[in-house]
Design a protein around this motif. Structure first.
Motif, PDB file in Angstrom:
ATOM      1  N   GLU A 182       0.864  -1.181   0.000  1.00  0.00           N
ATOM      2  CA  GLU A 182       0.000   0.000   0.000  1.00  0.00           C
ATOM      3  C   GLU A 182       0.897   1.227   0.000  1.00  0.00           C
ATOM      4  O   GLU A 182       1.734   1.380   0.894  1.00  0.00           O
ATOM      5  CB  GLU A 182      -0.906   0.017   1.232  1.00  0.00           C
ATOM      6  N   ARG A 183       0.726   2.092  -1.001  1.00  0.00           N
ATOM      7  CA  ARG A 183       1.633   3.229  -1.135  1.00  0.00           C
ATOM      8  C   ARG A 183       0.881   4.553  -1.062  1.00  0.00           C
ATOM      9  O   ARG A 183      -0.211   4.682  -1.595  1.00  0.00           O
ATOM     10  CB  ARG A 183       2.380   3.169  -2.466  1.00  0.00           C
ATOM     11  N   THR A 184       1.520   5.506  -0.417  1.00  0.00           N
ATOM     12  CA  THR A 184       1.046   6.887  -0.455  1.00  0.00           C
ATOM     13  C   THR A 184       1.930   7.633  -1.443  1.00  0.00           C
ATOM     14  O   THR A 184       2.989   7.144  -1.839  1.00  0.00           O
ATOM     15  CB  THR A 184       1.151   7.543   0.935  1.00  0.00           C
ATOM     16  N   TYR A 185       1.495   8.823  -1.857  1.00  0.00           N
ATOM     17  CA  TYR A 185       2.329   9.584  -2.774  1.00  0.00           C
ATOM     18  C   TYR A 185       2.480  11.014  -2.292  1.00  0.00           C
ATOM     19  O   TYR A 185       1.754  11.475  -1.411  1.00  0.00           O
ATOM     20  CB  TYR A 185       1.812   9.515  -4.209  1.00  0.00           C
ATOM     21  N   PHE A 186       3.459  11.706  -2.866  1.00  0.00           N
ATOM     22  CA  PHE A 186       3.737  13.086  -2.528  1.00  0.00           C
ATOM     23  C   PHE A 186       4.225  13.810  -3.778  1.00  0.00           C
ATOM     24  O   PHE A 186       4.606  13.181  -4.763  1.00  0.00           O
ATOM     25  CB  PHE A 186       4.790  13.179  -1.411  1.00  0.00           C
ATOM     26  N   TYR A 187       4.219  15.131  -3.720  1.00  0.00           N
ATOM     27  CA  TYR A 187       4.691  15.949  -4.832  1.00  0.00           C
ATOM     28  C   TYR A 187       6.122  16.360  -4.561  1.00  0.00           C
ATOM     29  O   TYR A 187       6.441  16.875  -3.491  1.00  0.00           O
ATOM     30  CB  TYR A 187       3.798  17.186  -4.987  1.00  0.00           C
ATOM     31  N   GLU A 188       7.011  16.135  -5.533  1.00  0.00           N
ATOM     32  CA  GLU A 188       8.429  16.468  -5.402  1.00  0.00           C
ATOM     33  C   GLU A 188       8.705  17.706  -6.257  1.00  0.00           C
ATOM     34  O   GLU A 188       8.599  17.656  -7.480  1.00  0.00           O
ATOM     35  CB  GLU A 188       9.274  15.279  -5.864  1.00  0.00           C
TER      36      GLU A 188
END
Length: 189
Positions: A76-82
């Motif tokens: 299960e993965r979360t994401y973010f803005y780079e």
């Protein structure tokens, strides 16, 4: 480090020597794209003094005297803005690995289910761009994202078309904005 596993079973290897004893974070991030939906790369940090992971079958043989610490990808993965790459990334599993000063380490990135995709390997926590060319950095990111770095033998035409149409749309929008401003100024005068 931007990279890709372009063939089933491919393994990417990197090498570095620690200039000081320190614990660094290690993580394989994955760009949020439909093509990477099922891509879950693992990272193996290989060295003489790493704490070995014993319950994993590696897709390559370890040289004599070296051990591997494997960092598995989360299901299960979360994401973010780079902000540097202007892209969203799925988080991998980040672990802090203790390094010994002067020791040479190898890093292997592989996908245990033999899936293909793109990744960004995070080693360490300092992003220092002092003394680097901004144009050169942007160029390197574009070349990496297009997959033109390394030994790729073809040009990703769909990616080039997408960039062309994005720039064309931006140019048309910008031109339309200037035209409308000039048109409105002419009507008001």
């Amino acid at each position: 480090i931007y990279g890709s596993l372009g063939a089933p079973g491919e393994v990417d290897f990197y090498k570095f020597t620690a200039n000081k004893a320190d614990a660094i974070p290690v993580e394989a991030l994955v760009p949020v794209r439909a093509s990477n939906r099922d891509f879950h790369p693992w990272v193996a940090l290989i060295g003489k003094s790493v704490a070995p992971t014993t319950d994993v079958q590696l897709p390559f043989a370890l040289p004599e005297g070296l051990q591997a610490h494997v960092i598995r990808a989360p299901q299960e993965r979360t994401y973010f803005y780079e902000p540097y790459s202007l892209e969203r990334f799925y988080h991998g599993t980040e672990e802090k690995i203790q390094l010994a000063q002067g020791e040479t380490y190898y890093v292997a990135v592989f996908e245990p289910e033999r899936r293909t995709g793109t990744y960004s390997l995070g080693l360490g926590s300092v992003e220092n761009f002092e003394g680097t060319s901004k144009v050169g950095t942007v160029w390197n990111v574009v070349v990496s994202k297009l997959g033109l770095a390394g030994a790729r033998s073809y040009v990703p035409l769909l990616d080039l078309f997408a960039i062309f149409f994005s720039l064309a749309g931006f140019g048309i929008g910008l031109g339309t904005n200037f035209f409308l401003e000039d048109f409105e100024d002419g009507l008001l005068n």
